[in-house]
Motif scaffolding. Structure first.
Motif, short mmCIF file in Angstrom:
data_model
loop_
_atom_site.label_atom_id
_atom_site.label_comp_id
_atom_site.label_asym_id
_atom_site.label_seq_id
_atom_site.Cartn_x
_atom_site.Cartn_y
_atom_site.Cartn_z
N TYR A 440 0.81 -1.27 0.00
CA TYR A 440 -0.05 -0.03 -0.16
C TYR A 440 0.77 1.49 -0.23
N LEU A 455 -5.06 3.34 -0.54
CA LEU A 455 -5.77 2.20 -0.21
C LEU A 455 -6.65 1.48 -1.28
N SER A 456 -6.73 2.29 -2.36
CA SER A 456 -7.39 1.76 -3.52
C SER A 456 -6.64 1.18 -4.54
N GLN A 458 -6.30 -1.64 -6.51
CA GLN A 458 -7.06 -2.91 -6.94
C GLN A 458 -6.96 -3.17 -8.24
N GLU A 487 -16.52 0.10 -3.90
CA GLU A 487 -14.87 -0.26 -3.40
C GLU A 487 -14.89 -1.32 -2.80
N VAL A 489 -13.14 -4.79 -1.71
CA VAL A 489 -11.73 -5.08 -1.72
C VAL A 489 -11.79 -6.53 -1.96
N ASP A 497 -7.81 -5.24 7.50
CA ASP A 497 -8.47 -3.94 7.40
C ASP A 497 -7.80 -3.00 7.83
N GLU A 500 -9.70 2.86 7.54
CA GLU A 500 -10.43 3.39 6.45
C GLU A 500 -11.26 2.62 5.51
N GLN A 501 -10.81 1.37 5.44
CA GLN A 501 -11.59 0.09 4.88
C GLN A 501 -12.71 -0.26 5.61
N LYS A 504 -15.99 1.86 5.48
CA LYS A 504 -16.59 1.42 4.24
C LYS A 504 -17.15 0.26 4.59
N LYS A 505 -16.65 -0.84 5.00
CA LYS A 505 -17.17 -2.19 5.04
C LYS A 505 -18.42 -2.35 5.89
#
Length: 655
Positions: A440, A455-456, A458, A487, A489, A497, A500-501, A504-505
């Motif tokens: 990351y 973090l994105s 992917q 988003e 993952v 995790d 920030e992730q 979202k989760k």
């Protein structure tokens, strides 16, 4: 509780559609069905009587001096608070007879379309104003009750189920991108979109959203999403707050004039719901009827001691603590999912991947209804709320905040309670942290509050990442990044995790849409209402606000349950730390006595000419000839095989 539907023909004085009830009569277990013609609209509902006030329900309602019709599928929570806010000045006994639909009418008359911000519970609601020629539709904060809509050139239709829409508009084409999502995305989630369906321009309403439709426009408004608020770092205050929020959520979910059931295992989520629900029901003189799915075959030789394939002993220990839990252990007579495929596809209305568990739930829901239960509890989304918490996440977050001693202390205690070698485990953890940094970039900036890494990151899907049974040419005009609006993952080498992730989760819209639709449809089919207290909006906001590293407080993973509820649950549920429950562990063995039938049926379906556009037919056929003995060593192979078979079967049933 209800199913709702309606059709508006904007260019006509009177709606030409007389009824949409046939699919609800065929597929739902309802106490009554009511439809009315209202100006240029048809409004309908099918009711399940869940509480005493439902007997007095008179939907669809006509309000606003005869200019507006309202229909709702709803259980309103905190009814007394809402009635106080609405200044309903009637006696206590009369308050109990005010149906939920009537409360929605009063809220609409007071706050107009902002009423949805003032109500809690599980619901989907439709309001048609003949004066404004406007349809307002919405679902609850977590879309626990699904609602679909389709906008034609001069008309629109809404419905709890998809099939009534398809009967009105049989020529709606398939949504090819949705079908590609299903086949290409790894994992058991069938959808990556939170509002699309397998049909073009047939949409779901997202959690916490409303949709306004006129003849020439469709607008979507988000009226709610979880708010992060300040919580103290005092662990005793946090415990008191958590038990209060979670307890009230469970109490709201158990409200019914009939029986309450639960799918109970040895896992944290269902066990914690049961531990809170049972005492509340006992005070009402009620039992909590539990159902636990157990293997039909002896699975001891297939799994090690840390993998529980039969959780019945843990369930019995819970029942010892709460004597009003009435246990039922079921194995579905050894039947496999295979005999349920067409029935489940008819109920779900979409291709799905949880083919092993859903037929088991169907039979349990049927049994609960036969026993007089109208509410069925579960902890479907607890892994992202109340039972969330990995030691790796906590250690990494503490390191990001430069709290190295706390990180060491947490991990040291984790090794101690888990019985792990600290020397070996520390080396593994260090390699994991270094790997995450490389993956990351620099995430340790300014005490963890800011970071320069991404973090994105992917990657696009590759041929190696998708099922070998899927036609790889589907990737040619497919972009995971473009489709991945929420988003999602995809799990990589470092399953961790970041905070920030995590944020979202906890409000992951595609999962809410899928789970809400599944629970709504299975509940309507079997005559019950399914409620998940781990997805209660107050619980979600608490979990979003809870200090991230405290999910593994002092190195104890999943601390909200393991720490805060240790007096409420037997120790065998909470420990050992490294323990995994294997649901439906014997699913492969259940197929062995019909393997020739299965092989013949799959080969027959592959002869359909259109299948080759989606599947790698040669790869499937070759594998069927080489290995079809249903061995556990090839479990992943069989999972992928049956997922593509379900896809093919779904498409054929739609034609």
């Amino acid at each position: 509780m209800s199913a709702i539907w309606g059709c508006i023909e904007f260019d006509k004085e009177k709606c030409s559609v007389n009824t949409m009830a046939s699919e609800y009569q065929r597929k739902c277990k309802l106490d009554s069905i009511t439809e009315i013609q209202f100006e240029n609209a048809l409004m309908g509902m099918g009711q399940q009587i869940i509480n005493d006030e439902d007997v007095y329900e008179k939907m669809p309602y006509i309000v606003d001096d005869g200019k507006t019709s309202i229909v709702a599928d709803c259980i309103i929570d905190d009814r007394e608070l809402l009635m106080d806010e609405l200044q309903v000045e009637v006696g206590e006994d009369e308050r109990k007879t005010i149906p939920n639909g009537r409360l929605i009418c009063l809220a609409y008359e007071k706050w107009h379309y902002d009423f949805v911000k003032h109500i809690k519970g599980i619901f989907s609601i439709a309001i048609y104003s003949s004066d404004e020629k406007k349809l307002f539709i919405c679902t609850d904060r977590t879309s626990s009750r699904c609602l679909y809509y389709y906008k034609g050139e001069k008309s629109c239709v809404f419905s709890t189920l998809i099939s009534p829409i398809k009967k009105l508009y049989p020529n709606i084409p398939q949504n090819e991108m949705y079908l590609k999502d299903f086949l290409l995305i790894p994992g058991l989630m069938p959808n990556i979109s939170s509002n699309e369906t397998p049909w073009e321009n047939v949409f779901m309403i997202e959690a916490g959203c409303s949709v306004t439709i006129t003849e020439n426009s469709v607008s979507v408004n988000r009226y709610w999403e979880p708010v992060k608020y300040d919580l103290p770092y005092d662990i005793d205050i946090l415990k008191e707050k958590f038990l209060d929020v979670y307890g009230r959520a469970v109490e709201r979910a158990t409200r019914t004039n009939a029986g309450v059931a639960i799918a109970l295992s040895g896992g944290f989520d269902s066990a914690s719901v049961a531990a809170l629900a049972a005492p509340k029901l006992a005070r009402q003189g009620k039992n909590l009827i539990s159902y636990t799915y157990v293997p039909h075959y002896d699975m001891s030789k297939y799994y090690d001691s840390r993998q529980l394939t039969d959780e019945s002993e843990d369930v019995k220990e819970i029942a010892k603590m709460y004597p009003n839990i009435e246990t039922n252990f079921v194995d579905n007579d050894g039947k496999s999912f295979w005999v349920y495929i067409d029935e489940m596809l008819d109920i779900m209305e979409i291709p799905f991947k949880a083919f092993v568990n859903l037929p088991q739930l169907l039979e349990i829901y049927r049994a609960a209804n036969d026993k007089g239960c109208k509410i069925f509890l579960n902890g479907q989304t607890g892994n992202t709320s109340v039972s969330y918490g990995s030691i790796d996440d906590a250690v990494y977050e503490l390191c990001r905040k430069k709290m190295y001693f706390s990180a060491f202390k947490y991990f040291n205690n984790f090794c101690k309670i888990s019985g792990l070698s600290r020397k070996e485990s520390f080396l593994i953890e260090l390699k994991r942290i270094i790997g995450i940094q490389k993956a990351y970039g620099n995430l340790w900036g300014n005490g963890g509050k800011q970071h320069t890494g991404s973090l994105s990151k992917q990657p696009e899907l590759t041929r190696e990442a998708i099922s070998p049974f899927v036609n790889p040419e589907l990737l040619e005009d497919y972009s995971f990044a473009d489709r991945n609006k929420s988003e999602t993952v995809l799990r990589g080498n470092f399953a961790i995790d970041l905070q920030e992730q995590r944020e979202k989760k906890i409000f992951f819209l595609p999962a809410f849409s899928y789970i809400g639709a599944m629970e709504t449809k299975l509940g309507l089919y079997t005559g019950i209402v399914i409620r998940d207290s781990t997805r209660d909006s107050d619980v979600l906001e608490f979990c979003l606000s809870y200090p991230f590293e405290y999910y593994s407080y002092e190195g104890i993973p999943r601390y909200l349950i393991r720490g805060f509820m240790q007096e409420l649950l037997p120790r065998c549920i909470l420990y050992p730390v490294i323990k995994t429950g294997i649901q439906s562990a014997d699913w492969i063995l259940r197929l062995r006595n019909i393997k020739d039938e299965i092989k013949k049926e799959i080969l027959q379906e592959l002869k359909n000419e259109s299948v080759g556009n989606y599947l790698n037919v040669n790869e499937i056929s070759d594998n069927l000839e080489k290995k079809f003995d249903f061995s556990f060593e090839d479990e992943e192979y069989y999972m992928q095989l049956f997922i593509v078979y379900l896809f093919v079967r779904y498409r054929l049933l739609q034609n």
